[in-house]
Design a protein around this motif. Structure first.
Motif, mmCIF file in Angstrom:
data_model
loop_
_atom_site.group_PDB
_atom_site.id
_atom_site.type_symbol
_atom_site.label_atom_id
_atom_site.label_comp_id
_atom_site.label_asym_id
_atom_site.label_seq_id
_atom_site.Cartn_x
_atom_site.Cartn_y
_atom_site.Cartn_z
ATOM 1 N N GLN A 1 108.902 -5.256 65.090
ATOM 2 C CA GLN A 1 109.679 -5.038 63.870
ATOM 3 C C GLN A 1 108.769 -4.950 62.645
ATOM 4 N N TRP A 2 107.818 -5.873 62.523
ATOM 5 C CA TRP A 2 106.981 -5.929 61.337
ATOM 6 C C TRP A 2 106.105 -4.685 61.222
ATOM 7 N N LEU A 3 105.461 -4.308 62.325
ATOM 8 C CA LEU A 3 104.579 -3.142 62.290
ATOM 9 C C LEU A 3 105.354 -1.870 61.960
ATOM 10 N N GLU A 4 106.541 -1.734 62.520
ATOM 11 C CA GLU A 4 107.371 -0.561 62.214
ATOM 12 C C GLU A 4 107.747 -0.570 60.730
ATOM 13 N N TRP A 5 108.203 -1.723 60.229
ATOM 14 C CA TRP A 5 108.581 -1.836 58.818
ATOM 15 C C TRP A 5 107.395 -1.476 57.922
ATOM 16 N N PHE A 6 106.235 -2.037 58.214
ATOM 17 C CA PHE A 6 105.048 -1.837 57.392
ATOM 18 C C PHE A 6 104.667 -0.364 57.330
ATOM 19 N N GLU A 7 104.550 0.275 58.477
ATOM 20 C CA GLU A 7 104.119 1.674 58.494
ATOM 21 C C GLU A 7 105.131 2.594 57.832
ATOM 22 N N GLY B 1 103.460 7.177 49.787
ATOM 23 C CA GLY B 1 102.272 7.946 49.424
ATOM 24 C C GLY B 1 102.281 9.333 50.016
ATOM 25 N N ASN B 2 101.765 10.293 49.234
ATOM 26 C CA ASN B 2 101.683 11.669 49.716
ATOM 27 C C ASN B 2 100.359 11.948 50.408
ATOM 28 N N THR B 3 99.331 11.178 50.034
ATOM 29 C CA THR B 3 98.010 11.386 50.638
ATOM 30 C C THR B 3 97.597 10.106 51.364
ATOM 31 N N ALA B 4 96.581 10.234 52.188
ATOM 32 C CA ALA B 4 96.085 9.051 52.911
ATOM 33 C C ALA B 4 95.590 7.998 51.929
ATOM 34 N N LYS B 5 94.914 8.424 50.871
ATOM 35 C CA LYS B 5 94.434 7.472 49.866
ATOM 36 C C LYS B 5 95.615 6.755 49.204
ATOM 37 N N ASP B 6 96.644 7.508 48.851
ATOM 38 C CA ASP B 6 97.848 6.900 48.250
ATOM 39 C C ASP B 6 98.464 5.875 49.199
ATOM 40 N N ARG B 7 98.516 6.223 50.483
ATOM 41 C CA ARG B 7 99.114 5.318 51.461
ATOM 42 C C ARG B 7 98.265 4.065 51.653
ATOM 43 N N LEU B 8 96.951 4.219 51.642
ATOM 44 C CA LEU B 8 96.079 3.038 51.734
ATOM 45 C C LEU B 8 96.370 2.073 50.586
ATOM 46 N N LEU B 9 96.421 2.599 49.385
ATOM 47 C CA LEU B 9 96.692 1.753 48.226
ATOM 48 C C LEU B 9 98.117 1.194 48.267
ATOM 49 N N ALA B 10 99.041 1.988 48.783
ATOM 50 C CA ALA B 10 100.442 1.556 48.862
ATOM 51 C C ALA B 10 100.634 0.378 49.817
ATOM 52 N N THR B 11 99.686 0.177 50.736
ATOM 53 C CA THR B 11 99.840 -0.957 51.653
ATOM 54 C C THR B 11 99.984 -2.260 50.872
ATOM 55 N N GLU C 1 94.929 -5.954 65.149
ATOM 56 C CA GLU C 1 94.254 -4.743 65.612
ATOM 57 C C GLU C 1 95.090 -3.497 65.301
ATOM 58 N N SER C 2 96.396 -3.586 65.413
ATOM 59 C CA SER C 2 97.256 -2.444 65.079
ATOM 60 C C SER C 2 97.136 -2.088 63.605
ATOM 61 N N ILE C 3 97.109 -3.092 62.748
ATOM 62 C CA ILE C 3 96.932 -2.860 61.308
ATOM 63 C C ILE C 3 95.569 -2.209 61.073
ATOM 64 N N ARG C 4 94.540 -2.738 61.713
ATOM 65 C CA ARG C 4 93.188 -2.197 61.537
ATOM 66 C C ARG C 4 93.115 -0.735 61.972
ATOM 67 N N GLN C 5 93.707 -0.426 63.113
ATOM 68 C CA GLN C 5 93.700 0.951 63.617
ATOM 69 C C GLN C 5 94.445 1.894 62.665
ATOM 70 N N TYR C 6 95.566 1.428 62.151
ATOM 71 C CA TYR C 6 96.351 2.228 61.200
ATOM 72 C C TYR C 6 95.529 2.496 59.938
ATOM 73 N N VAL C 7 94.912 1.469 59.407
ATOM 74 C CA VAL C 7 94.090 1.601 58.200
ATOM 75 C C VAL C 7 92.875 2.480 58.484
ATOM 76 N N MET C 8 92.275 2.336 59.643
ATOM 77 C CA MET C 8 91.119 3.156 59.992
ATOM 78 C C MET C 8 91.517 4.641 60.063
ATOM 79 N N ARG C 9 92.693 4.904 60.602
ATOM 80 C CA ARG C 9 93.175 6.294 60.654
ATOM 81 C C ARG C 9 93.373 6.853 59.246
#
Length: 188
Positions: free
Chosen positions: A65-71, A78-88, A129-137
């Protein structure tokens, strides 16, 4: 445990999840879960043979539930990857500001259950690890030079912001972490 839950299983998991989060896994007994959920003892034990099995199932359920909510929340902001990183950290700031916030449930359970071989510990590590992989992507998409190292730095920021929110009862740490993340993105 099968991901397809019936209504009774979902009721038990949601009740146990709320109680474990509010009071801590070590401070909630099976009888309290039974009384609060309104199910019979036999019914609970039909699905969860022990408290450890219940804790494991709750953590798996909460992680999903948490990972789905977060992503979803991040992707919506965010429209761009940078925007989404900051939006976290915007998403996390809202979570930290919620009056029901009592710390990161995955960190909490690791601290409560000292046994590193307990399944809840492994689930918490897989969430990390899921958070890390998402952020790395996202970092790769944003053109960050060393996305692997960046993702590890991110975990330090999210851990620190979560700890500040837990200890201080304020969401300010998310803003500080967001500012630091911005510097890391620009440097990389």
């Amino acid at each position: 445990m099968n991901q397809k839950l019936n209504e009774t299983q979902r009721k038990i998991l949601n009740t146990a999840s709320d109680l474990f989060y509010q009071k801590g896994t070590q401070h909630v007994g099976i009888n309290e879960v039974i009384a609060t959920s309104g199910v019979a003892k036999r019914t609970l034990y039909r699905w969860f043979a022990s408290k450890d099995e219940l804790i494991e199932a709750v953590m798996k359920h909460r992680a999903m539930q948490w990972l789905e909510w977060f992503e979803v929340a991040v992707e919506d902001r965010g429209n761009t990857a940078k925007d989404r990183l900051l939006a976290t950290f915007d998403v996390l700031e809202e979570w930290y500001a919620d009056p029901s916030f009592r710390g990161c449930p995955f960190i909490n359970v690791v601290l409560e259950i000292a046994d590193a071989s307990h399944p809840a510990h492994h689930i918490s590590m897989s969430v990390r690890e899921s958070i890390r992989q998402y952020v790395m992507r996202l970092a790769t998409e944003a053109g960050v030079r060393e996305p692997e190292a960046f993702s590890q730095q991110y975990l330090l920021l999210i851990g620190g912001a979560s700890l500040m929110a837990t200890i201080e009862g304020k969401s300010d740490g998310a803003g500080f972490a967001r500012n630091t993340l911005s510097v890391l993105i620009e440097a990389g």
